[in-house]
Design a protein around this motif. Structure first.
Motif, PDB file in Angstrom:
ATOM      1  N   GLY A 224     -39.282  55.553   9.411  1.00  0.00           N
ATOM      2  CA  GLY A 224     -38.788  55.908  10.739  1.00  0.00           C
ATOM      3  C   GLY A 224     -37.491  55.175  10.978  1.00  0.00           C
ATOM      4  O   GLY A 224     -36.785  54.820  10.025  1.00  0.00           O
ATOM      5  N   GLU A 225     -37.186  54.905  12.209  1.00  0.00           N
ATOM      6  CA  GLU A 225     -35.941  54.201  12.522  1.00  0.00           C
ATOM      7  C   GLU A 225     -36.035  52.703  12.237  1.00  0.00           C
ATOM      8  O   GLU A 225     -35.025  52.062  11.961  1.00  0.00           O
ATOM      9  N   ALA A 226     -37.249  52.152  12.309  1.00  0.00           N
ATOM     10  CA  ALA A 226     -37.430  50.705  12.154  1.00  0.00           C
ATOM     11  C   ALA A 226     -36.907  50.237  10.805  1.00  0.00           C
ATOM     12  O   ALA A 226     -37.162  50.850   9.772  1.00  0.00           O
ATOM     13  N   GLY A 227     -36.161  49.140  10.822  1.00  0.00           N
ATOM     14  CA  GLY A 227     -35.655  48.564   9.578  1.00  0.00           C
ATOM     15  C   GLY A 227     -34.618  49.415   8.889  1.00  0.00           C
ATOM     16  O   GLY A 227     -34.413  49.291   7.683  1.00  0.00           O
ATOM     17  N   GLY A 228     -33.974  50.310   9.653  1.00  0.00           N
ATOM     18  CA  GLY A 228     -32.936  51.139   9.056  1.00  0.00           C
ATOM     19  C   GLY A 228     -33.471  52.198   8.122  1.00  0.00           C
ATOM     20  O   GLY A 228     -32.782  52.614   7.189  1.00  0.00           O
ATOM     21  N   GLY A 229     -34.714  52.621   8.344  1.00  0.00           N
ATOM     22  CA  GLY A 229     -35.283  53.689   7.531  1.00  0.00           C
ATOM     23  C   GLY A 229     -36.048  53.221   6.316  1.00  0.00           C
ATOM     24  O   GLY A 229     -36.460  54.043   5.488  1.00  0.00           O
TER      25      GLY A 229
ATOM     26  N   LEU B 228     -38.892  42.021  11.030  1.00  0.00           N
ATOM     27  CA  LEU B 228     -38.434  42.493  12.333  1.00  0.00           C
ATOM     28  C   LEU B 228     -38.930  41.584  13.455  1.00  0.00           C
ATOM     29  O   LEU B 228     -38.189  41.280  14.392  1.00  0.00           O
ATOM     30  N   VAL B 229     -40.181  41.135  13.357  1.00  0.00           N
ATOM     31  CA  VAL B 229     -40.708  40.202  14.355  1.00  0.00           C
ATOM     32  C   VAL B 229     -39.888  38.924  14.359  1.00  0.00           C
ATOM     33  O   VAL B 229     -39.496  38.419  15.413  1.00  0.00           O
ATOM     34  N   ALA B 230     -39.612  38.398  13.176  1.00  0.00           N
ATOM     35  CA  ALA B 230     -38.839  37.154  13.063  1.00  0.00           C
ATOM     36  C   ALA B 230     -37.435  37.312  13.630  1.00  0.00           C
ATOM     37  O   ALA B 230     -36.836  36.342  14.115  1.00  0.00           O
ATOM     38  N   GLU B 231     -36.891  38.538  13.576  1.00  0.00           N
ATOM     39  CA  GLU B 231     -35.560  38.807  14.116  1.00  0.00           C
ATOM     40  C   GLU B 231     -35.594  39.132  15.609  1.00  0.00           C
ATOM     41  O   GLU B 231     -34.536  39.298  16.228  1.00  0.00           O
ATOM     42  N   GLY B 232     -36.782  39.250  16.183  1.00  0.00           N
ATOM     43  CA  GLY B 232     -36.893  39.600  17.599  1.00  0.00           C
ATOM     44  C   GLY B 232     -36.896  41.094  17.858  1.00  0.00           C
ATOM     45  O   GLY B 232     -36.904  41.521  19.019  1.00  0.00           O
ATOM     46  N   ASP B 233     -36.893  41.902  16.796  1.00  0.00           N
ATOM     47  CA  ASP B 233     -36.899  43.361  16.962  1.00  0.00           C
ATOM     48  C   ASP B 233     -38.339  43.835  17.156  1.00  0.00           C
ATOM     49  O   ASP B 233     -38.931  44.464  16.277  1.00  0.00           O
TER      50      ASP B 233
ATOM     51  N   ALA C 145     -40.894  46.629  15.285  1.00  0.00           N
ATOM     52  CA  ALA C 145     -42.239  46.256  14.837  1.00  0.00           C
ATOM     53  C   ALA C 145     -43.284  47.176  15.459  1.00  0.00           C
ATOM     54  O   ALA C 145     -44.256  47.571  14.802  1.00  0.00           O
ATOM     55  N   MET C 146     -43.080  47.531  16.721  1.00  0.00           N
ATOM     56  CA  MET C 146     -44.028  48.404  17.413  1.00  0.00           C
ATOM     57  C   MET C 146     -44.060  49.793  16.781  1.00  0.00           C
ATOM     58  O   MET C 146     -45.120  50.420  16.688  1.00  0.00           O
ATOM     59  N   GLU C 147     -42.905  50.280  16.311  1.00  0.00           N
ATOM     60  CA  GLU C 147     -42.880  51.588  15.656  1.00  0.00           C
ATOM     61  C   GLU C 147     -43.724  51.562  14.385  1.00  0.00           C
ATOM     62  O   GLU C 147     -44.458  52.511  14.083  1.00  0.00           O
ATOM     63  N   ILE C 148     -43.650  50.471  13.628  1.00  0.00           N
ATOM     64  CA  ILE C 148     -44.411  50.360  12.382  1.00  0.00           C
ATOM     65  C   ILE C 148     -45.901  50.183  12.653  1.00  0.00           C
ATOM     66  O   ILE C 148     -46.747  50.819  12.020  1.00  0.00           O
ATOM     67  N   LEU C 149     -46.214  49.325  13.602  1.00  0.00           N
ATOM     68  CA  LEU C 149     -47.606  49.015  13.892  1.00  0.00           C
ATOM     69  C   LEU C 149     -48.321  50.148  14.638  1.00  0.00           C
ATOM     70  O   LEU C 149     -49.544  50.287  14.541  1.00  0.00           O
ATOM     71  N   GLY C 150     -47.543  50.915  15.397  1.00  0.00           N
ATOM     72  CA  GLY C 150     -48.162  51.932  16.243  1.00  0.00           C
ATOM     73  C   GLY C 150     -48.679  51.355  17.544  1.00  0.00           C
ATOM     74  O   GLY C 150     -49.379  52.021  18.309  1.00  0.00           O
ATOM     75  N   ARG C 151     -48.314  50.116  17.832  1.00  0.00           N
ATOM     76  CA  ARG C 151     -48.716  49.418  19.065  1.00  0.00           C
ATOM     77  C   ARG C 151     -47.840  48.160  19.147  1.00  0.00           C
ATOM     78  O   ARG C 151     -47.225  47.779  18.141  1.00  0.00           O
ATOM     79  N   PRO C 152     -47.772  47.477  20.282  1.00  0.00           N
ATOM     80  CA  PRO C 152     -46.964  46.261  20.370  1.00  0.00           C
ATOM     81  C   PRO C 152     -47.500  45.147  19.469  1.00  0.00           C
ATOM     82  O   PRO C 152     -48.722  45.038  19.250  1.00  0.00           O
TER      83      PRO C 152
END
Length: 321
Positions: free
Chosen positions: A159-164, A175-180, A184-191
């Protein structure tokens, strides 16, 4: 859902089952494909589904000091797996002795003798046994000897997370470590969620009119980058909109890194000693030191308003979807 810790916890009369094995940290959307398929096939075959996972993370035993930040503790993973319909979760204590099992011995000891696997569902890069010598081809080969089938599922979602990049626990941790936290929510499907017990802090938030829950996080937790976030503070079954601060309190020259959540418009809470969860919806800003307390209060009021609006908008979008 049954939860077992160690092979000895498996009922003696346990019959055939569909099994999937992995760390499954975060139970992200790729993991959900594999686990969901295992559940689906188990129902088709009329047998239970079992997820096998490990504690501690295998890397900590193989390379001490390399334990990755965790996206979800085991009890949270079990909750998420139960929501997917899993019948049992087996947590195997990963010891130095266990790590030395050959791939064939692992299959016999876990899949054959204890779980009586009828079908094993895995991703294409699944590895097992001493020095991760076993792969899905060997798993299939052993299946012909020990009477189980193997189904390989493509777990890759993008998806869009992590530049595809393909979704993975490693990418989510980055992404979590970077504050994004949105990525992270897009990957996990939840916060992304951080859990822990509320402990006493410096009480500065209370003095400023924004009493916060100072959360002592669980070991190895993946904590977002320093900054201010919108999200929720969950106590029991109640999820309260929250403004969240992560980092050292630079305004007062503090040195200890903390996770603090202000439940918006709630000044009546006494949460000390309670286990709570903090869910991260959106990054608002970085940590900064203000010229005056008045300037700090003005910015905090803005943080609270943004948090309230973002949580409300997310709720409306979720309800509409």
């Amino acid at each position: 859902m049954q939860r077992w810790r160690g092979l000895e916890d498996i009922p003696q009369d346990w019959g055939r089952s569909v099994v999937t094995i992995g760390s499954y940290d975060g139970v992200h959307r790729g993991h959900q494909l594999i686990i969901g398929r295992a559940v689906e096939r188990a129902r088709e075959l009329g047998v239970p589904s079992v997820v096998v996972t490990f504690d501690p993370h295998p890397s900590e035993v193989v390379r001490p000091g390399s334990h990755p930040p965790l996206l979800a503790p085991h009890h949270r993973r079990a909750e998420l797996m139960a929501e997917l319909g899993v019948d049992a979760v087996l947590i195997l204590p990963f010891t130095a002795e266990f790590s030395k099992l050959s791939p064939a011995d692992f299959v016999v000891k876990v899949l054959v003798d204890k779980l009586h696997a009828r079908l094993v569902v895995e991703g294409p890069n699944f590895r097992f046994g001493h020095r991760a010598a076993g792969d899905v081809d060997l798993l299939k080969e052993l299946g012909t000897t020990y009477d189980y089938d193997v189904e390989v599922i493509d777990l890759y979602v993008t998806g869009e997370a992590g530049g595809g990049l393909p979704f993975s626990s490693t990418l989510t941790r980055r992404l979590v470590a970077e504050g994004d936290v949105a990525g992270a929510m897009e990957i996990l499907g939840r916060p992304h969620r951080v859990e822990g017990v509320v402990v006493h802090g410096a009480q500065r938030g209370r003095e400023l009119g924004y009493p916060t829950a100072n959360v002592e996080t669980l070991p190895h937790t993946a904590i977002p980058a320093d900054g201010v976030y919108a999200g929720w503070l969950t106590v029991g079954d109640e999820a309260m909109p929250a403004a969240i601060s992560v980092g050292t309190n630079v305004q007062f020259d503090a040195t200890e890194r903390t996770v603090e959540a202000y439940a918006i418009d709630r000044t009546d809470l006494d949460l000390y000693g309670l286990h709570v969860a903090v869910d991260f919806l959106a990054y608002l800003r970085g940590m900064e030191k203000f010229d005056s307390i008045e300037a700090l209060l003005l910015c905090m009021a803005g943080d609270v308003k943004k948090s309230r609006d973002l949580v409300a908008a997310h709720r409306e979008t979720s309800a509409a979807g």
